[in-house]
Motif scaffolding. Structure first.
Motif, short mmCIF file in Angstrom:
data_model
loop_
_atom_site.label_atom_id
_atom_site.label_comp_id
_atom_site.label_asym_id
_atom_site.label_seq_id
_atom_site.Cartn_x
_atom_site.Cartn_y
_atom_site.Cartn_z
N VAL A 197 0.88 -1.18 0.00
CA VAL A 197 0.00 0.00 0.00
C VAL A 197 0.91 1.22 0.00
O VAL A 197 1.73 1.38 0.92
CB VAL A 197 -0.92 0.02 1.25
N ARG A 198 0.80 2.03 -1.06
CA ARG A 198 1.69 3.18 -1.18
C ARG A 198 0.89 4.47 -1.19
O ARG A 198 -0.22 4.51 -1.70
CB ARG A 198 2.51 3.07 -2.46
N ARG A 199 1.43 5.49 -0.60
CA ARG A 199 0.84 6.82 -0.68
C ARG A 199 1.98 7.83 -0.70
O ARG A 199 2.94 7.67 0.06
CB ARG A 199 -0.08 7.06 0.52
N ASP A 200 1.85 8.83 -1.57
CA ASP A 200 2.91 9.85 -1.73
C ASP A 200 4.29 9.19 -1.88
O ASP A 200 5.25 9.55 -1.19
CB ASP A 200 2.92 10.82 -0.53
N LYS A 202 5.43 6.62 -0.76
CA LYS A 202 5.95 5.90 0.42
C LYS A 202 5.13 4.63 0.62
O LYS A 202 3.91 4.64 0.41
CB LYS A 202 5.78 6.77 1.67
N THR A 203 5.79 3.56 1.07
CA THR A 203 5.04 2.34 1.39
C THR A 203 4.50 2.47 2.81
O THR A 203 5.25 2.70 3.76
CB THR A 203 5.96 1.10 1.30
N LEU A 204 3.16 2.34 2.93
CA LEU A 204 2.56 2.44 4.27
C LEU A 204 2.52 1.08 4.96
O LEU A 204 2.48 0.99 6.18
CB LEU A 204 1.13 2.96 4.16
N GLY A 205 2.49 0.02 4.14
CA GLY A 205 2.43 -1.32 4.72
C GLY A 205 2.10 -2.33 3.63
O GLY A 205 1.83 -1.95 2.49
N ARG A 206 2.13 -3.60 4.01
CA ARG A 206 1.74 -4.63 3.03
C ARG A 206 0.29 -5.04 3.27
O ARG A 206 -0.21 -4.93 4.40
CB ARG A 206 2.65 -5.84 3.15
N ARG A 207 -0.35 -5.52 2.21
CA ARG A 207 -1.76 -5.85 2.30
C ARG A 207 -1.99 -7.24 1.70
O ARG A 207 -1.62 -7.48 0.54
CB ARG A 207 -2.55 -4.81 1.51
N PHE A 208 -2.54 -8.13 2.49
CA PHE A 208 -2.95 -9.44 1.98
C PHE A 208 -4.45 -9.39 1.76
O PHE A 208 -5.20 -8.98 2.66
CB PHE A 208 -2.60 -10.53 3.02
N HIS A 209 -4.87 -9.74 0.56
CA HIS A 209 -6.31 -9.72 0.30
C HIS A 209 -6.73 -11.05 -0.33
O HIS A 209 -6.10 -11.51 -1.28
CB HIS A 209 -6.66 -8.57 -0.64
N PHE A 240 -5.85 2.57 6.00
CA PHE A 240 -6.02 1.43 5.11
C PHE A 240 -7.47 1.06 4.81
O PHE A 240 -7.74 0.28 3.92
CB PHE A 240 -5.30 0.20 5.70
N PHE A 241 -8.38 1.56 5.61
CA PHE A 241 -9.80 1.23 5.42
C PHE A 241 -10.60 2.52 5.49
O PHE A 241 -10.17 3.50 6.12
CB PHE A 241 -10.29 0.28 6.52
N GLY A 242 -11.77 2.49 4.88
CA GLY A 242 -12.62 3.68 4.87
C GLY A 242 -13.26 3.94 6.22
O GLY A 242 -13.38 3.01 7.04
N PRO A 243 -13.66 5.19 6.49
CA PRO A 243 -14.33 5.48 7.76
C PRO A 243 -15.64 4.71 7.87
O PRO A 243 -16.30 4.46 6.86
CB PRO A 243 -14.60 7.00 7.69
N ALA A 244 -15.98 4.32 9.07
CA ALA A 244 -17.24 3.63 9.38
C ALA A 244 -17.45 2.38 8.51
O ALA A 244 -18.56 2.06 8.14
CB ALA A 244 -18.42 4.60 9.19
N SER A 245 -16.35 1.67 8.20
CA SER A 245 -16.53 0.53 7.30
C SER A 245 -16.68 -0.81 8.02
O SER A 245 -16.82 -1.84 7.38
CB SER A 245 -15.39 0.46 6.28
N PHE A 246 -16.67 -0.81 9.36
CA PHE A 246 -16.85 -2.08 10.08
C PHE A 246 -18.02 -2.00 11.07
O PHE A 246 -18.31 -0.94 11.62
CB PHE A 246 -15.57 -2.44 10.84
#
Ligand SMILES: C[S@@+](CC[C@H](N)C(=O)[O-])C[C@H]1O[C@@H](n2cnc3c(N)ncnc32)[C@H](O)[C@@H]1O
Length: 350
Positions: A197-200, A202-209, A240-246
């Motif tokens: 997961v990259r932003r600007d 920069k790598t923010l973290g890895r994502r397993f989906h 990494f996730f949208g607001p109010a998504s859980f």
């Protein structure tokens, strides 16, 4: 009034030492309050034919939907109607979508017991604004300290979409490998990938989906169960996730003790700094009316500290008598408890 009896999993005596009946009783009452309009009473241990049962009385008959609710209690092995000392078995309707190997295969130091994880998920679901959704299979669950995925596996078992955040790279990789292998061995239609997961730049973290189908037809219809795990610090979960998504956050906080080869001796580190840093992000990820359930080691933090922190972030802590009945000894260094709370519609600090 009719009388019913629950035969508890005998293995729970080992899991919960001598507290198995007490925990089962508390879970039954919490579920009874949320899904059976509080019609359950006189809950007690009764020995029948030399075997202990958890017996209870119900105002009126148990309906099909009542039996559905009770079938998924974490310690229920079998359910009976009792009349004149005779036991008539009732047909259970468990939510389980897959074989129990999904939950039981993985064994590692630091694993949260799977039966306790099921209890925590159930009790948390009962605290949300629509507890019946536990039975309809459409809840989205986040474990923001997911380790190697015990909560995620229990959520998948129920047919829920599940997501996790875990800082430890080895645990992240181990879970991704486990789930891939399990989907393959179970011959389930699936796809899975690990990305960055990259932003600007920069790598923010890895994502397993992963997306998996309970069967081919559902998979083709796009009714796949989704599992997402992020390898990052939980305080940044909301990147990494949208607001109010859980709908539910279900998690087992670090115990502040050493796991692994050496004896668990050190009992000092409180989870409070971690929870204080992470709760603002977690609260943003939960929808209003959704619920959080946290298990923790009472040797390193007090219930009142957790309750206060949750209230400060707009949560209403569930405080009924049965909610105080989950404390139990795990080992010499851990006395575990759980707290559940609902996010108010207008949470503060969100
Ligand atoms: C009690 S364990 C959870 C075990 C998990 N329920 C299981 O059965 O595998 C707590 C987890 O929190 C993780 N953790 C601790 N601090 C963290 C942080 N700041 N961000 C993400 N994960 C963290 C630890 O690596 C550990 O895996």
């Amino acid at each position: 009034m009719k009388t019913y009896g629950i035969l508890l999993f005998p293995s729970h005596n080992r899991v919960y030492a001598h507290a198995s009946v007490h925990l089962a009783q508390s879970e039954l009452l919490v579920v009874g309050d949320a899904l059976l309009d509080g019609r359950i009473g006189s809950v007690r241990e009764t020995v029948l034919g030399g075997v202990p049962y958890l017996t209870f009385e119900v105002d009126g008959d148990l309906t099909e939907s009542d039996i559905g609710a009770l079938s998924n209690l974490s310690s229920l092995y079998a359910l009976f109607e009792i009349e004149d000392g005779r036991l008539a078995p009732l047909e259970l309707t468990r939510l389980d979508r897959f074989g129990s190997d999904l939950i039981t295969i993985q064994k590692y130091a630091g694993k949260t017991n799977e039966d306790f994880t099921k209890l925590l998920l159930n009790v948390t679901a009962m605290a949300c604004d629509d507890p019946r959704r536990l039975l309809t299979g459409d809840l989205r669950v986040l474990d923001p300290l997911c380790g190697r995925g015990t909560t995620l596996n229990q959520a998948v078992m129920y047919g829920f979409d599940a997501a996790g955040v875990e800082r430890d790279t080895k645990s992240f990789d181990a879970y991704a490998n486990f789930l891939r292998q399990w989907m393959k061995n179970s011959r389930l239609k699936h796809r899975a990938e690990i990305t960055r997961v990259r932003r600007d730049r920069k790598t923010l973290g890895r994502r397993f989906h992963a997306e998996l189908g309970e069967d081919k037809e559902r998979y083709k219809r796009g009714e796949a169960i989704e599992v997402t795990v992020i390898n990052a610090d939980t305080a940044a979960s909301d990147a990494f996730f949208g607001p109010a998504s859980f709908d539910l956050i279900v998690t087992d906080a670090p115990y502040g003790v050493q796991h692994g080869a050496t004896a668990r001796t050190e009992v000092s580190r409180s989870p409070m700094p971690l929870l204080t840093a992470a709760l603002p992000a977690w609260a943003r990820l939960l929808r209003p009316g959704g619920a959080i359930g946290i298990a923790w080691n009472t040797h390193v933090a007090r219930r009142s500290e957790l309750a206060e922190l949750l209230a400060d972030h707009g949560f209403e802590v569930a405080d009924s008598e049965p909610h105080h009945g989950f404390r139990h000894r795990v080992d010499q260094a851990i006395v575990r408890d759980l707290v559940v709370a609902r996010l108010a519609a207008t949470g503060r600090d969100r």
